[in-house]
Design a protein around this motif. Structure first.
Motif, short mmCIF file in Angstrom:
data_model
loop_
_atom_site.label_atom_id
_atom_site.label_comp_id
_atom_site.label_asym_id
_atom_site.label_seq_id
_atom_site.Cartn_x
_atom_site.Cartn_y
_atom_site.Cartn_z
N LEU A 144 52.46 -62.30 -2.10
CA LEU A 144 53.57 -62.09 -1.42
C LEU A 144 54.48 -61.09 -1.87
O LEU A 144 55.16 -60.15 -1.32
CB LEU A 144 54.46 -63.31 -1.36
CG LEU A 144 53.99 -64.60 -0.66
CD1 LEU A 144 54.65 -65.78 -0.59
CD2 LEU A 144 53.82 -64.30 0.84
N VAL A 145 54.29 -60.78 -3.20
CA VAL A 145 55.03 -59.52 -4.05
C VAL A 145 54.32 -58.31 -3.41
O VAL A 145 55.06 -57.39 -3.21
CB VAL A 145 55.00 -59.86 -5.35
CG1 VAL A 145 55.50 -58.45 -6.03
CG2 VAL A 145 55.57 -61.03 -5.90
N VAL A 146 53.04 -58.28 -3.33
CA VAL A 146 52.23 -57.04 -2.91
C VAL A 146 52.32 -56.92 -1.40
O VAL A 146 52.16 -56.02 -0.94
CB VAL A 146 51.00 -57.23 -3.48
CG1 VAL A 146 50.19 -55.72 -3.08
CG2 VAL A 146 50.85 -57.46 -5.11
N ALA A 147 52.50 -58.06 -0.61
CA ALA A 147 52.51 -58.10 0.92
C ALA A 147 53.07 -56.82 1.51
O ALA A 147 52.52 -56.27 2.56
CB ALA A 147 52.88 -59.33 1.40
N PRO A 148 54.16 -56.49 1.04
CA PRO A 148 55.10 -55.46 1.78
C PRO A 148 54.08 -53.97 2.01
O PRO A 148 54.26 -53.33 2.85
CB PRO A 148 56.29 -55.21 0.85
CG PRO A 148 56.61 -56.41 0.51
CD PRO A 148 55.10 -57.23 -0.11
N PHE A 149 53.42 -53.87 0.79
CA PHE A 149 52.64 -52.76 1.00
C PHE A 149 51.62 -52.63 2.10
O PHE A 149 50.83 -51.65 2.42
CB PHE A 149 51.76 -52.64 -0.42
CG PHE A 149 52.65 -52.16 -1.67
CD1 PHE A 149 53.45 -51.10 -1.58
CD2 PHE A 149 52.81 -53.00 -2.73
CE1 PHE A 149 54.04 -50.72 -2.72
CE2 PHE A 149 53.48 -52.65 -3.89
CZ PHE A 149 54.14 -51.47 -3.60
N PHE A 150 51.40 -53.88 2.56
CA PHE A 150 50.71 -53.86 3.89
C PHE A 150 51.15 -53.04 4.86
O PHE A 150 50.33 -52.60 5.95
CB PHE A 150 50.20 -55.35 4.26
CG PHE A 150 49.54 -56.08 3.23
CD1 PHE A 150 48.86 -55.61 2.25
CD2 PHE A 150 49.47 -57.46 3.36
CE1 PHE A 150 48.30 -56.20 1.01
CE2 PHE A 150 48.87 -58.14 2.34
CZ PHE A 150 48.20 -57.53 1.17
N THR A 151 52.35 -52.88 5.01
CA THR A 151 52.80 -51.82 6.11
C THR A 151 53.37 -50.48 5.53
O THR A 151 53.70 -50.82 4.45
CB THR A 151 54.15 -52.63 7.14
OG1 THR A 151 54.84 -53.16 6.09
CG2 THR A 151 53.48 -53.96 7.66
N SER A 152 53.65 -49.81 6.19
CA SER A 152 54.22 -48.51 5.96
C SER A 152 55.60 -48.63 5.39
O SER A 152 56.37 -49.27 5.62
CB SER A 152 54.07 -47.50 6.94
OG SER A 152 55.22 -46.75 7.20
N PHE A 153 55.88 -47.84 4.33
CA PHE A 153 56.93 -47.52 3.39
C PHE A 153 58.15 -47.06 4.63
O PHE A 153 59.22 -47.72 4.55
CB PHE A 153 56.64 -46.54 2.51
CG PHE A 153 58.10 -45.99 1.72
CD1 PHE A 153 58.55 -46.82 0.87
CD2 PHE A 153 58.63 -44.66 2.21
CE1 PHE A 153 59.51 -46.34 0.04
CE2 PHE A 153 59.52 -44.27 1.24
CZ PHE A 153 60.09 -45.09 0.16
N LEU A 154 57.75 -46.25 5.60
CA LEU A 154 58.88 -45.61 6.35
C LEU A 154 59.10 -46.68 7.42
O LEU A 154 60.47 -46.95 7.77
CB LEU A 154 58.05 -44.68 7.39
CG LEU A 154 58.35 -43.25 6.69
CD1 LEU A 154 57.41 -42.30 7.56
CD2 LEU A 154 59.70 -42.86 6.51
#
Lengths: 302, 375
Positions: free
Chosen positions: A125-135
């Motif tokens: 879950l901590v890493v999950a945001p990286f699955f979508t683009s930063f922008l």
């Protein structure tokens, strides 16, 4: 049965050796791809950037045409013209780093010591945001903090909140965005160093008359310092140079140095100033990081 | 901050019917134990027997599911570990890697608000003979040195009870022997109650005044090393401490201080005082070094065959098969009386009655065997 010991210890350690003369090419071959990549996309550009930074546009020349005149005063000019954005960059990055540390430490602590079988799920879950683009994530924040967004409409229910309150296009939004975007870079190194702590040292501390809080202060925190140092660096450095958050969540008066560099390069087409600003930024970060690592004195723990 | 009072006259440590359950698993089962003040006590048992759990309950790192623990008149059952005047030497020492040796040792003193720690720390360092290392970090020390620092770090606090959790397990044999003597010396010097948890029977016998042999959460037998070795009360104790030959026998008669038993047509005598069961089925026990390769005693077995022989320096170990196919272990000293037998040689065995003991015959003959060196 002690006399069995030591009786059989004369095996030959020097019988192996192979052919030490023949140098193997393997290490160089393994290094080659990275090295080529680094030279093409970092070393060459940085020299070209350095050379650009002292160029001058000749009188009457076309936009984007520059000649080398070794004008180091470019640096002074560029810095003096953008002091405000410089200071703001480091201020925002500093606040975001402190906030990220405050949020990440309990989180990492919980994952390392209390999560049990949920540990891996939480790490994913901590890493999950990286699955979508930063922008995309930053754009999402402008929705979340927007005038009709969930945060503001909830806040408006409170009696003391003014109708005119805005969250987007404020320093608050920029710092929130920075904090959010670099949170995993703080959490993961913290987790790694907390997870490495031998729980028996914590027990030993309790055994030696330290209460839970004292144990945390005297044992857990010092032992997690490598993670704190790594995490703050991984957050602070990219946050100081970031321009996406200020561009998408800020207003003209929240511009950071990244935004200035970006507009100098692409909007104004003033390459020397942009290059000089980039170098100044790099140098400042390098100095700050060096001082910080010296001061935290964690080199032997890293 | 917890200020723990350090009393000199501390009293005995009493465990009163303590149990510890992890879910359905019973780690410690209704265990009662009194450890006299100032003694060197060993809890000996194979891994998983509950000895470490018992130790952790005394340290306050685990709370008993039932029962009470007290030192002297003070009930410490629910006292937090940092309030107990009990210190532990952990299995892998658990030294603080970020602190110097000096600060490691000063840790407990500082937590108790003692300002001037220098003298105490130096005294403790000198006790373990490592005064010159105070500025080092733990990782710069060898295993044996770390072990001593762990002892110093605990002892500097003058605890009422010092707990040692397999403290020598990570050391090599030579160093382990050295540390055994060292720990014994330190204990005599400071006079604190030491409770030593170990799975190494030799270590327990070398160091402790009193040994409690634990098995499956219970104490099998408690006593001095000699007592446990020479007169074990259960097959587990007989096998776990050293090696033991156990022979299934039937009681023929009990009279005149003697119990006469028989097995496969052979009769043997056991002194009645050394028989711990009133059952008719007994296990006759005799230690391998008590067996002689002769045939003129009261207790003898003729027509045995040597099936294995290994020379181990001070003695030669034989495996000898009896006419009814039971294998017995015999140690023979390597002195002038040496028989120097070969595999396949015919031989007789004999031993003295006073070296024989009788155990309840309902037990597993192999209980506790081959458990001691499982790590």
């Amino acid at each position: 049965m002690a006399f069995l010991h030591g009786a059989t210890k004369s095996h030959s350690a020097s019988s192996k050796g192979g052919s030490p003369k023949k140098r193997s090419l393997t290490p160089y071959l393994l290094l080659a791809p990275g090295l080529i990549w680094l030279i093409t996309f970092f070393v060459i550009p940085i020299f070209s950037l350095a050379s650009t930074s002292t160029m001058v546009r000749p009188q009457g020349a076309q936009i984007g045409t520059y000649v080398q005149e070794l004008r180091f005063a470019n640096y002074v000019d560029a810095f003096l013209a953008n002091q405000e954005q410089y200071v703001r960059s480091f201020l925002y990055a500093g606040i975001a780093t402190i906030l990220a540390l405050a949020i990440s430490y309990p989180l990492a602590y919980m994952i390392a010591f209390k999560a049990g079988k949920y540990r891996n799920i939480l790490l994913v879950l901590v890493v999950a945001p990286f699955f979508t683009s930063f922008l995309l994530r930053t754009v999402a924040w402008s929705q979340i903090l927007g005038d009709e967004g969930p945060v503001l409409s909830t806040l408006r229910l409170l009696p003391f909140v003014d109708e005119s309150l805005r969250l987007t296009a404020t320093p608050f939004a920029v710092v929130s965005g920075l904090t959010y975007n670099f949170l995993p870079f703080m959490t993961l190194p913290l987790y790694a160093s907390l997870e490495r702590i031998d729980p028996r040292t914590l027990e030993a501390s309790g055994d030696l008359y330290a209460s839970g809080f004292t144990t945390f202060r005297k044992v857990t925190v010092p032992l997690s310092m490598p993670g704190v140092v790594a995490g703050t660096l991984l957050t602070f450095i990219p946050a100081a140079g970031d321009y996406v958050n200020a561009a998408l969540l800020g207003n003209p008066s929240t511009k950071m140095i990244g935004n200035v560099i970006e507009s100098r390069f692409f909007a104004v087409v003033d390459y020397p100033t942009a290059a000089a600003l980039s170098f100044t930024l790099m140098a400042t970060i390098l100095i700050l990081v060096t001082l910080y690592i010296r001061k935290s004195g964690t080199d032997e723990l890293v | 901050m917890a200020k723990t009072k350090v009393s000199q006259d501390t009293g005995d440590l009493v465990l009163n019917r303590i149990s510890k359950y992890y879910g359905d698993f019973c780690a410690v089962d209704d265990l009662s134990l009194t450890i006299p003040d100032g003694s060197f006590f060993a809890l000996l048992g194979p891994s998983g027997c509950g000895k470490t759990t018992t130790l952790r309950m005394i340290a306050g790192l685990e709370e008993p599911s039932a029962g009470t623990i007290s030192i002297g008149d003070t009930d410490i059952t629910t006292q937090k570990s940092y309030r107990r005047n009990v210190n532990t030497v952990f299995q892998n020492y658990a030294l603080f890697p970020h602190l110097s040796i000096f600060e490691n040792i000063a840790f407990g003193l500082r937590r108790r608000g003692i300002k001037d720690v220098k003298d105490e720390v130096e005294k403790a360092l000198n006790l373990v003979e490592l005064g010159h290392l105070s500025e080092r970090k733990p990782t710069q020390l060898s295993g044996g040195q770390q072990q001593r620092i762990a002892v110093a770090r605990a002892i500097v606090n003058r605890p009422e009870v010092l707990l040692l959790d397999e403290p020598l397990g990570a050391l090599d044999l030579k160093l382990r022997r050295q540390m055994q003597i060292e720990l014994k010396r330190i204990q005599l010097e400071v006079g604190i109650t030491f409770i030593h948890v170990t799975h190494d029977q030799e270590e327990a016998m070398t160091m402790a005044d009193t040994i409690a042999v634990m098995n499956q959460g219970k104490i099998e037998q408690m006593g001095s090393a000699t007592e446990l070795y020479e007169a074990p009360k259960t097959a587990f104790v007989a096998n776990f401490l050293g090696q033991c030959n156990l022979i299934k026998v039937k009681v023929q008669s009990r009279s005149g201080g003697k119990v006469v038993v028989s097995a496969k047509g052979h009769t043997f005598e056991i002194p009645e005082s050394r028989v711990s069961s009133s059952s008719d089925a007994l296990l006759l026990g005799v230690r391998p070094e008590k067996l002689r390769l002769d045939d003129n005693g009261v207790n003898s077995i003729k027509e045995c065959v040597v099936t294995d022989r290994s020379f181990v320096g001070t003695s030669t170990q034989y495996l000898v098969r009896t006419p009814w196919d039971l294998e017995l272990v015999v140690f023979e000293q390597n002195d002038e009386g040496l028989h120097d037998l070969r595999v396949g040689d015919k031989v007789s065995l004999e031993w003295d009655s006073q070296h024989t003991f009788g155990l309840d015959g309902a037990q597993d003959v192999n209980a506790g065997a081959d458990l001691d060196d499982d790590e």
